[in-house]
Design an enzyme around this catalytic site. Structure first.
Site, PDB file in Angstrom:
ATOM      1  CB  CYS A   1     -12.551  -6.372   7.700  1.00  0.00           C
ATOM      2  SG  CYS A   1     -11.733  -7.510   8.835  1.00  0.00           S
TER       3      CYS A   1
ATOM      4  CD  GLU B   1      -3.621   1.649  -3.560  1.00  0.00           C
ATOM      5  OE1 GLU B   1      -4.408   2.493  -4.020  1.00  0.00           O
ATOM      6  OE2 GLU B   1      -2.980   1.818  -2.532  1.00  0.00           O
TER       7      GLU B   1
ATOM      8  CB  CYS C   1     -14.435 -11.058   8.281  1.00  0.00           C
ATOM      9  SG  CYS C   1     -15.038  -9.412   8.664  1.00  0.00           S
TER      10      CYS C   1
ATOM     11  CB  CYS D   1     -13.157  -5.845  11.767  1.00  0.00           C
ATOM     12  SG  CYS D   1     -14.612  -6.638  11.063  1.00  0.00           S
TER      13      CYS D   1
ATOM     14  CG  ASP E   1      -1.430   3.167   5.781  1.00  0.00           C
ATOM     15  OD1 ASP E   1      -2.539   3.506   5.329  1.00  0.00           O
ATOM     16  OD2 ASP E   1      -0.641   3.958   6.323  1.00  0.00           O
TER      17      ASP E   1
ATOM     18  CG  ASP F   1      -1.781   1.231   1.305  1.00  0.00           C
ATOM     19  OD1 ASP F   1      -2.675   1.368   0.457  1.00  0.00           O
ATOM     20  OD2 ASP F   1      -1.557   2.082   2.193  1.00  0.00           O
TER      21      ASP F   1
ATOM     22  CB  CYS G   1     -13.939 -10.859  12.343  1.00  0.00           C
ATOM     23  SG  CYS G   1     -12.690  -9.779  11.637  1.00  0.00           S
TER      24      CYS G   1
HETATM   25 ZN    ZN Z   1     -13.520  -8.389  10.021  1.00  0.00          ZN
END
Ligand code: ZN
Length: 216
Positions: free
Chosen positions: A155, A103, A158, A173, A183, A19, A176
């Protein structure tokens, strides 16, 4: 005279997602964060100051010429330092991985900035990716570019979209309970996207490399 030699490098069985950002020049999917060296920014400010001085001097005057020489010299020095640093960093990632996923900066629209310091940072990312691509190619390895949509919001554990503002540096998150640096979470998403897109879902989960995937 300048033929590119393709070397069949030993396989590392490793893939990494990168990233590229302002806080860290690179944050990778292994949790490493690399800050741009101080001279990146410091030198840019110095240069801007001398350039302002230059614009105040009389055209054609001796002083203006002198300052102009200083500007040119500084420019060259900064360029060399930056290139050298980018070479080392891109070499490290090309050397340690079979596949590097980044990216696609052309579509990220992250920075289309008129601010001098930022536009230089922008140029550095492009240079870095070009160097990376070239180095990987000479080792018969692969650079994968992915569309950056949602890479910072998702995330990586998950897949839930966790909205966060630019100032939020931590990904947490609520589904989860996965926590990571913002980053590095993005870098993990970038890696996953690239592996799924290029080598298929099963391969991505198994963490296989191109050569292995093509043999399946
Ligand atoms: Zn998650």
């Amino acid at each position: 005279m300048c033929e590119t030699e393709i070397i069949k490098a030993n396989k590392t069985n490793k893939q990494v997602g990168l990233d590229l950002g302002l806080k860290y020049f690179v944050a990778d999917s292994n949790g490493n964060k690399v800050e741009a060296p101080k001279f990146f920014r410091k030198a840019q400010y110095k240069l801007a100051r001398v350039q302002r001085r230059l614009s105040k001097k009389q055209k054609g005057g001796r002083n203006r010429n002198k300052v102009r020489q200083i500007v040119a010299k500084r420019h060259l020095k900064i360029q060399r330092q930056r290139k050298d640093w980018l070479h080392k960093l891109s070499y490290k990632y090309a050397n340690e991985n079979d596949v590097v996923i980044v990216e696609n900066l052309n579509v990220s629209g992250m920075i289309r900035n008129h601010h001098l310091a930022l536009s230089i940072q922008d140029a550095s990312w492009t240079t870095f990716i070009n160097m990376l691509e070239y180095k990987l190619e000479t080792l018969s390895r692969v650079l994968v570019k992915v569309h950056p949509a949602y890479t910072s919001q998702k995330c990586s554990n998950c897949g839930t979209i966790v909205k966060k503002s630019l100032s939020q540096r931590t990904h947490y998150c609520p589904e989860c309970l996965f926590t990571d640096c913002r980053d590095c979470n993005a870098a993990k998403n970038i890696k996953k996207l690239g592996m799924v897109h290029s080598f298929g879902e099963d391969t991505a989960i198994a963490g296989l490399t191109t050569q292995e995937a093509s043999r399946l």
